[in-house]
Design a protein around this motif. Sequence first.
Motif, mmCIF file in Angstrom:
data_model
loop_
_atom_site.group_PDB
_atom_site.id
_atom_site.type_symbol
_atom_site.label_atom_id
_atom_site.label_comp_id
_atom_site.label_asym_id
_atom_site.label_seq_id
_atom_site.Cartn_x
_atom_site.Cartn_y
_atom_site.Cartn_z
ATOM 1 N N LEU A 116 41.505 36.720 48.811
ATOM 2 C CA LEU A 116 42.013 37.939 49.432
ATOM 3 C C LEU A 116 40.975 39.059 49.429
ATOM 4 N N THR A 117 40.332 39.274 48.302
ATOM 5 C CA THR A 117 39.396 40.393 48.197
ATOM 6 C C THR A 117 38.244 40.241 49.183
ATOM 7 N N ASP A 118 37.675 39.032 49.271
ATOM 8 C CA ASP A 118 36.563 38.813 50.187
ATOM 9 C C ASP A 118 36.972 39.019 51.637
ATOM 10 N N LEU A 119 38.237 38.721 51.944
ATOM 11 C CA LEU A 119 38.723 38.856 53.318
ATOM 12 C C LEU A 119 39.415 40.196 53.563
ATOM 13 N N LEU A 120 39.319 41.123 52.585
ATOM 14 C CA LEU A 120 39.750 42.521 52.720
ATOM 15 C C LEU A 120 41.257 42.671 52.814
ATOM 16 N N PHE A 121 41.997 41.771 52.181
ATOM 17 C CA PHE A 121 43.453 41.875 52.155
ATOM 18 C C PHE A 121 43.931 42.112 50.727
ATOM 19 N N ASP A 122 45.086 42.776 50.600
ATOM 20 C CA ASP A 122 45.728 42.993 49.315
ATOM 21 C C ASP A 122 46.916 42.061 49.112
ATOM 22 N N ASP A 123 47.388 41.451 50.200
ATOM 23 C CA ASP A 123 48.591 40.628 50.141
ATOM 24 C C ASP A 123 48.537 39.621 51.285
ATOM 25 N N MET B 224 30.102 46.078 61.868
ATOM 26 C CA MET B 224 31.137 46.241 60.859
ATOM 27 C C MET B 224 30.518 46.312 59.461
ATOM 28 N N HIS B 225 31.151 47.070 58.582
ATOM 29 C CA HIS B 225 30.584 47.322 57.256
ATOM 30 C C HIS B 225 30.591 46.076 56.378
ATOM 31 N N TRP B 226 31.753 45.408 56.296
ATOM 32 C CA TRP B 226 31.880 44.273 55.386
ATOM 33 C C TRP B 226 31.577 42.966 56.106
ATOM 34 N N PRO B 227 30.879 42.029 55.426
ATOM 35 C CA PRO B 227 30.563 40.736 56.055
ATOM 36 C C PRO B 227 31.781 40.014 56.616
#
Length: 411
Positions: A33-40, A177-180
């Motif tokens: 989740l964190t790497d893909l920018l999700f919290d849930d 985009m900022h995050w990979p």
Amino acid sequence: MDPIHITSEIGKLKVVVLHRPGEELENLTPDYLTDLLFDDIPYLKKAQEEHDAFAQVLRERGVEVLYLDQLAAEALATDALREQFVDDMLANSKQDTRRVTETLRQFLLDLPTHAMVRKLMAGVRKDEITLPPEHHQQLHDMVEKDHYPFYLDPMPNLYFTRDPAAAIGRGLTINKMHWPARRRESLFMRYIIDHHPRFAGKNVPVWYDRRENYSIEGGDELVLNREVMAIGISERTSAEAIEKMATKLFAGSDFKKVIAMEIPKSHAFMHLDTVFTMIDHDKFTIHPEIRDHGGKINCFILEKVEGQPFPRITRETDLEHVLRVALGLPAVTLIECGGGDRIAAAREQWNDGSNTLAIAPGVVVTYDRNYVTNQKLRDAGVEVIEVNGSELGRGRGGPRCMSMPIVREDV
């Protein structure tokens, strides 16, 4: 009419690009989740129902709804373009020098075009492809065969179509985009602008390209009127990108001023439109926590100077004054998320209470769960159209995040 025409945040919305969430959401797992920018992890079936209802609300108000996957598939009209697109996507996925690459490439090209586009969005799992025996000798696969499950990562953030590209005037930014995890997303719009019959050959200017060094994202880009923009200096948009984009915009358009607003660099306040949006000629939503205890916020004013290659930059801290001067208004109204209540504001901002999508002056689409903010908007004379975002909101984005307007009427 130009295929892109955006001279405000509030002009009657005519054409918008959406992405209906798909299997990419079902490829979310807690470990990644964190790497893909999700919290849930949203429940896909309900998320699609909510997204369909959102799209229907727009259609009922006369908006033409275009879908990102269909535009991309229509743009890839030849075998050569299909191959070029897959090669670019693999290269941007860091798959361009591995032994598995050719097998992965052929797997994608064997699919019908639309299915190929959706598969690239959804991600390719390792158990979907049978590799030739010699490929199993690759050290990376031997080490990771029982661990990381993807050859191509999913793109679960794609339903936030606002960020990879943003329409400004008759052109757009195609964003770095900022995050990979999100950098591949803007490739879809690059191919659409270059090759889709709706846009190709129409001389659509690109004010900032995804190959630039500095990151900028559409959630930070607000078109206040035909001459003025506001852009957030945020977690995901750098000051260097703003200055470079503004320089090109001033040289090739009627825009004369960019208000660069510095907001806290945090996941909760990831873009300017999560804390500040324009909803009428003189009305804005704002999350109170982006201002200091004296009500100030750093605003850097970039202005076009005739005969000069670079903009003049000055600093102000009184946001209301900056907006009044920039828009030529006697007064502006800032409507606080959660009515200014500290608890309600934090809760509703987390659930995108400030992320309103204006579809006409004083007419906005919001999530129904933000009832305190929605009532404050109504008290200020704004028409509020509520949609359910219980599952969509788990991605930390609201109606503005989920929409890329490309044509609005002038106001």
